[in-house]
Scaffold this active site. Structure first.
Site, PDB file in Angstrom:
ATOM      1  N   ARG A 147       0.855  -1.196   0.000  1.00  0.00           N
ATOM      2  CA  ARG A 147       0.000   0.000   0.000  1.00  0.00           C
ATOM      3  C   ARG A 147       0.888   1.241   0.000  1.00  0.00           C
ATOM      4  O   ARG A 147       1.826   1.322   0.798  1.00  0.00           O
ATOM      5  CB  ARG A 147      -0.875  -0.003   1.264  1.00  0.00           C
ATOM      6  CG  ARG A 147      -1.930   1.073   1.266  1.00  0.00           C
ATOM      7  CD  ARG A 147      -2.672   1.139   2.579  1.00  0.00           C
ATOM      8  NE  ARG A 147      -1.975   1.986   3.536  1.00  0.00           N
ATOM      9  CZ  ARG A 147      -2.519   2.451   4.661  1.00  0.00           C
ATOM     10  NH1 ARG A 147      -3.764   2.115   4.979  1.00  0.00           N
ATOM     11  NH2 ARG A 147      -1.843   3.210   5.483  1.00  0.00           N
ATOM     12  N   TYR A 159      -2.368  11.837   5.973  1.00  0.00           N
ATOM     13  CA  TYR A 159      -2.523  10.434   6.323  1.00  0.00           C
ATOM     14  C   TYR A 159      -1.307   9.621   5.886  1.00  0.00           C
ATOM     15  O   TYR A 159      -0.828   9.779   4.779  1.00  0.00           O
ATOM     16  CB  TYR A 159      -3.775   9.877   5.649  1.00  0.00           C
ATOM     17  CG  TYR A 159      -4.007   8.436   5.971  1.00  0.00           C
ATOM     18  CD1 TYR A 159      -4.110   8.037   7.295  1.00  0.00           C
ATOM     19  CD2 TYR A 159      -4.085   7.484   4.984  1.00  0.00           C
ATOM     20  CE1 TYR A 159      -4.304   6.720   7.616  1.00  0.00           C
ATOM     21  CE2 TYR A 159      -4.283   6.162   5.295  1.00  0.00           C
ATOM     22  CZ  TYR A 159      -4.386   5.788   6.610  1.00  0.00           C
ATOM     23  OH  TYR A 159      -4.575   4.480   6.929  1.00  0.00           O
ATOM     24  N   ASP A 212      -5.195   3.844   0.342  1.00  0.00           N
ATOM     25  CA  ASP A 212      -6.331   4.112   1.234  1.00  0.00           C
ATOM     26  C   ASP A 212      -6.689   5.595   1.145  1.00  0.00           C
ATOM     27  O   ASP A 212      -5.874   6.452   1.478  1.00  0.00           O
ATOM     28  CB  ASP A 212      -5.920   3.743   2.668  1.00  0.00           C
ATOM     29  CG  ASP A 212      -7.081   3.741   3.635  1.00  0.00           C
ATOM     30  OD1 ASP A 212      -8.155   4.257   3.271  1.00  0.00           O
ATOM     31  OD2 ASP A 212      -6.912   3.225   4.755  1.00  0.00           O
ATOM     32  N   HIS A 214      -9.211   6.923   2.805  1.00  0.00           N
ATOM     33  CA  HIS A 214      -9.658   7.276   4.164  1.00  0.00           C
ATOM     34  C   HIS A 214     -10.867   8.203   4.165  1.00  0.00           C
ATOM     35  O   HIS A 214     -10.928   9.171   4.942  1.00  0.00           O
ATOM     36  CB  HIS A 214      -8.494   7.905   4.950  1.00  0.00           C
ATOM     37  CG  HIS A 214      -8.250   7.189   6.241  1.00  0.00           C
ATOM     38  ND1 HIS A 214      -8.355   7.809   7.460  1.00  0.00           N
ATOM     39  CD2 HIS A 214      -7.914   5.927   6.494  1.00  0.00           C
ATOM     40  CE1 HIS A 214      -8.099   6.945   8.412  1.00  0.00           C
ATOM     41  NE2 HIS A 214      -7.816   5.785   7.850  1.00  0.00           N
ATOM     42  N   GLU A 238      -9.097   1.887  -1.328  1.00  0.00           N
ATOM     43  CA  GLU A 238      -9.869   1.627  -0.116  1.00  0.00           C
ATOM     44  C   GLU A 238     -10.572   2.890   0.378  1.00  0.00           C
ATOM     45  O   GLU A 238     -10.016   3.990   0.288  1.00  0.00           O
ATOM     46  CB  GLU A 238      -8.902   1.128   0.968  1.00  0.00           C
ATOM     47  CG  GLU A 238      -9.603   0.836   2.276  1.00  0.00           C
ATOM     48  CD  GLU A 238      -8.640   0.611   3.428  1.00  0.00           C
ATOM     49  OE1 GLU A 238      -7.423   0.470   3.185  1.00  0.00           O
ATOM     50  OE2 GLU A 238      -9.111   0.591   4.573  1.00  0.00           O
ATOM     51  N   GLU A 264     -13.452  -1.522   7.088  1.00  0.00           N
ATOM     52  CA  GLU A 264     -12.745  -1.597   8.372  1.00  0.00           C
ATOM     53  C   GLU A 264     -13.563  -1.027   9.526  1.00  0.00           C
ATOM     54  O   GLU A 264     -13.332  -1.403  10.670  1.00  0.00           O
ATOM     55  CB  GLU A 264     -11.376  -0.910   8.283  1.00  0.00           C
ATOM     56  CG  GLU A 264     -11.436   0.580   8.109  1.00  0.00           C
ATOM     57  CD  GLU A 264     -10.054   1.221   7.981  1.00  0.00           C
ATOM     58  OE1 GLU A 264      -9.161   0.604   7.393  1.00  0.00           O
ATOM     59  OE2 GLU A 264      -9.899   2.354   8.465  1.00  0.00           O
ATOM     60  N   ARG A 285     -13.255  -5.361   4.053  1.00  0.00           N
ATOM     61  CA  ARG A 285     -12.155  -5.152   4.995  1.00  0.00           C
ATOM     62  C   ARG A 285     -12.576  -5.339   6.453  1.00  0.00           C
ATOM     63  O   ARG A 285     -11.899  -4.880   7.368  1.00  0.00           O
ATOM     64  CB  ARG A 285     -11.612  -3.735   4.804  1.00  0.00           C
ATOM     65  CG  ARG A 285     -11.191  -3.438   3.394  1.00  0.00           C
ATOM     66  CD  ARG A 285      -9.705  -3.428   3.230  1.00  0.00           C
ATOM     67  NE  ARG A 285      -9.079  -2.504   4.134  1.00  0.00           N
ATOM     68  CZ  ARG A 285      -8.115  -2.821   5.007  1.00  0.00           C
ATOM     69  NH1 ARG A 285      -7.676  -4.048   5.098  1.00  0.00           N
ATOM     70  NH2 ARG A 285      -7.590  -1.897   5.787  1.00  0.00           N
ATOM     71  N   GLU A 341      -3.916  -7.154   5.525  1.00  0.00           N
ATOM     72  CA  GLU A 341      -3.068  -5.991   5.843  1.00  0.00           C
ATOM     73  C   GLU A 341      -2.128  -6.370   6.997  1.00  0.00           C
ATOM     74  O   GLU A 341      -2.552  -6.953   7.997  1.00  0.00           O
ATOM     75  CB  GLU A 341      -3.955  -4.812   6.259  1.00  0.00           C
ATOM     76  CG  GLU A 341      -3.176  -3.546   6.551  1.00  0.00           C
ATOM     77  CD  GLU A 341      -4.097  -2.382   6.942  1.00  0.00           C
ATOM     78  OE1 GLU A 341      -5.221  -2.631   7.415  1.00  0.00           O
ATOM     79  OE2 GLU A 341      -3.668  -1.227   6.766  1.00  0.00           O
ATOM     80  N   TRP A 405     -11.263  12.438   8.827  1.00  0.00           N
ATOM     81  CA  TRP A 405      -9.816  12.172   8.862  1.00  0.00           C
ATOM     82  C   TRP A 405      -9.600  10.832   8.228  1.00  0.00           C
ATOM     83  O   TRP A 405      -9.357   9.996   7.966  1.00  0.00           O
ATOM     84  CB  TRP A 405      -9.271  12.142  10.291  1.00  0.00           C
ATOM     85  CG  TRP A 405      -7.822  11.735  10.276  1.00  0.00           C
ATOM     86  CD1 TRP A 405      -6.774  12.478   9.875  1.00  0.00           C
ATOM     87  CD2 TRP A 405      -7.264  10.462  10.615  1.00  0.00           C
ATOM     88  NE1 TRP A 405      -5.607  11.774   9.951  1.00  0.00           N
ATOM     89  CE2 TRP A 405      -5.883  10.510  10.396  1.00  0.00           C
ATOM     90  CE3 TRP A 405      -7.833   9.251  11.072  1.00  0.00           C
ATOM     91  CZ2 TRP A 405      -5.029   9.441  10.615  1.00  0.00           C
ATOM     92  CZ3 TRP A 405      -7.007   8.191  11.300  1.00  0.00           C
ATOM     93  CH2 TRP A 405      -5.602   8.290  11.084  1.00  0.00           C
TER      94      TRP A 405
HETATM   95  O1  KDG Z   1      -7.870   3.632  14.091  1.00  0.00           O
HETATM   96  C1  KDG Z   1      -7.928   3.991  12.736  1.00  0.00           C
HETATM   97  C2  KDG Z   1      -7.052   3.057  11.929  1.00  0.00           C
HETATM   98  O2  KDG Z   1      -7.375   1.736  12.141  1.00  0.00           O
HETATM   99  C3  KDG Z   1      -7.093   3.382  10.458  1.00  0.00           C
HETATM  100  O3  KDG Z   1      -6.657   4.699  10.286  1.00  0.00           O
HETATM  101  C4  KDG Z   1      -6.197   2.444   9.661  1.00  0.00           C
HETATM  102  O4  KDG Z   1      -7.341   2.982   7.647  1.00  0.00           O
HETATM  103  C5  KDG Z   1      -6.567   2.260   8.236  1.00  0.00           C
HETATM  104  C6  KDG Z   1      -5.995   1.111   7.503  1.00  0.00           C
HETATM  105  O5  KDG Z   1      -6.458   0.852   6.405  1.00  0.00           O
HETATM  106  O6  KDG Z   1      -5.105   0.458   8.031  1.00  0.00           O
HETATM  107 MG    MG Z   2      -8.172   1.957   5.944  1.00  0.00          MG
END
Ligand code: KDG
Ligand code: MG
Length: 405
Positions: A147, A159, A212, A214, A238, A264, A285, A341, A405
């Site tokens: 990644r 990030y 990612d 995010h 992602e 996630e 995820r 991951e 975020w």
């Molecule tokens: O607590 C937040 C994290 O788990 C996140 O920021 C991690 O997005 C993430 C990832 O894909 O590992």
């Molecule tokens: Mg993530």
């Protein structure tokens, strides 16, 4: 066999981790991970006040019934706090079942579907140059999937890196209040294609790459990004946008063939339903901890397999090694598993507390045949690392508007 006691440990071992230990009256114990980044105390109190008293005296082999009891029996279903607490209990019960049977958990799920677990590591950096160096090193180490995340130039934090520290946000344990960062979508949209262009130019087309987002784009921006990145053949993008409204993924999907991953922060199979049955995503995820345990994750995998959606569980540093080991068993079993991951074997501090045996060879993780989850937790060592309140950052646009975020 009966559940005799459930102990809860909240320690900052490089970062905060919530560990539970279920003791049986026959001296066998099981371990579970209940870490919910930035909201740990809510899970402690949910477990202590609302779960533990109900489970003392119950038969730990009744995993499905206990799961249903905690989920349906609470009346108040779903939500990250509830489901992470249930997830910790569920993992620990599978650990006990494996130890009683003398078998690793993957055997109880149906046995291995593959010889090892393909992982994706992270190549992060403060600039594209730095990410390229890290990517090159990871390819040399044998990673097959990586990644890429880079800090955006001229923005306050980004990030993937923590300004000077170049470390994971999720590993920081010194933020008694959430730091405030800045986001600029235009800069990001102009910058990210360059990151992948460089990666393909320098390292060719064989290495699988992902990224990612995010949850920082709108659906139409996400659609555009997916389209722009098509020439670089990503394994997946992602979290392009939050899926609170699952229909938004239709907009992204109709514009791009870049594969999509999400899940996630999903807590139940219901969070996945529309996305999977409408074939709006390619990778799910969901994690054993935040998704309520191994028991529901098996159901999600089976449901996803009907629609060619593959499992790629979350493995950020804020999932404890107990979740990582639970994922290993799930990943070895799940016929539609794709990639895990993986951020490494933990800090030296973590290795004094969590004891497990994994080997990484040519980008695949291998497990031993230890019974249960195959991990131990040193309570005494953990007591050297008391909990410290710590938050993830928050994000604002340059004009001050709150953003994800
Ligand atoms: O607590 C937040 C994290 O788990 C996140 O920021 C991690 O997005 C993430 C990832 O894909 O590992
Ligand atoms: Mg993530």
């Amino acid at each position: 066999m009966k559940i005799k006691d459930i102990k809860i440990f909240l320690n900052s071992v490089s970062r905060n981790f919530l560990t539970i230990k279920i003791w049986t009256d026959e001296g066998i114990y099981g371990l579970g991970d209940g870490t919910l980044n930035g909201r740990e105390m809510a899970v402690v109190s949910y477990l202590e006040e609302h779960i533990v008293p109900c489970l003392i005296g119950k038969d730990p082999s009744q995993i499905e019934d206990i799961w249903q009891y905690l989920y349906k029996g609470a009346y108040w279903r779903k939500g990250p706090v509830t489901m992470t607490a249930i997830g910790a209990i569920d993992m620990a019960l599978w650990d006990i079942k494996g130890k009683v049977a003398g078998l690793p958990v993957y055997q109880l799920l149906g046995g291995k579907s593959r010889k090892g677990v393909t992982v994706y590591g992270h190549a992060n950096g403060g600039s594209i140059d730095e990410v390229m160096v890290n990517l090159g090193n990871m390819i040399k180490e044998g990673y097959k999937v990586v990644r890429l995340q880079s800090k955006l130039p001229d923005t306050k934090g980004s990030y993937g890196t923590l300004e000077g520290k170049k470390n994971y946000y999720e590993l920081q344990s010194d933020r008694p209040l959430p730091p405030e960062l800045e986001w600029n979508t235009t800069k990001y949209m102009n910058f990210v294609p360059e990151l992948f262009k460089r990666a393909r130019a320098e390292y060719g087309n064989e290495i699988r790459l992902c990224h990612d987002v995010h949850n920082r784009l709108t659906p139409i921006e996400a659609a555009r990004l997916g389209k722009i990145l098509e020439p670089y053949d990503l394994l997946f993008l992602e979290d392009m946008v939050p899926a609170d409204n699952q229909d938004t993924y239709k907009i992204i999907r109709q514009h791009t063939t870049t594969p999509l991953a999400i899940g996630e922060i999903f807590n139940t199979i219901w969070d996945t339903k529309g996305l999977i049955e409408n074939q709006l995503i390619d990778y799910c995820r969901m994690a054993v901890s935040h998704g309520g345990g191994i028991t529901p994750l098996v159901k999600v995998a089976n449901f996803a397999s009907l629609y060619h959606v593959r499992m790629a569980p979350h493995g950020a540093p804020d999932l404890s090694p107990i979740s990582s080991m639970a994922h290993m068993h799930f990943d070895l079993w799940a016929p539609n598993f794709a990639v895990q991951e993986f951020i490494g074997f933990g800090t030296p501090e973590m290795n004094t507390v969590f004891k497990f045996d994994l080997k990484l060879v040519d980008g695949l993780l291998y497990l031993t045949d230890a019974p249960g989850l195959g991990i131990d937790f040193d309570e005494e060592a953990a007591s050297n690392y008391p909990y410290k309140r710590s938050y993830l950052p928050v994000n604002r646009l340059e004009d001050g508007t709150m953003w994800g975020w």
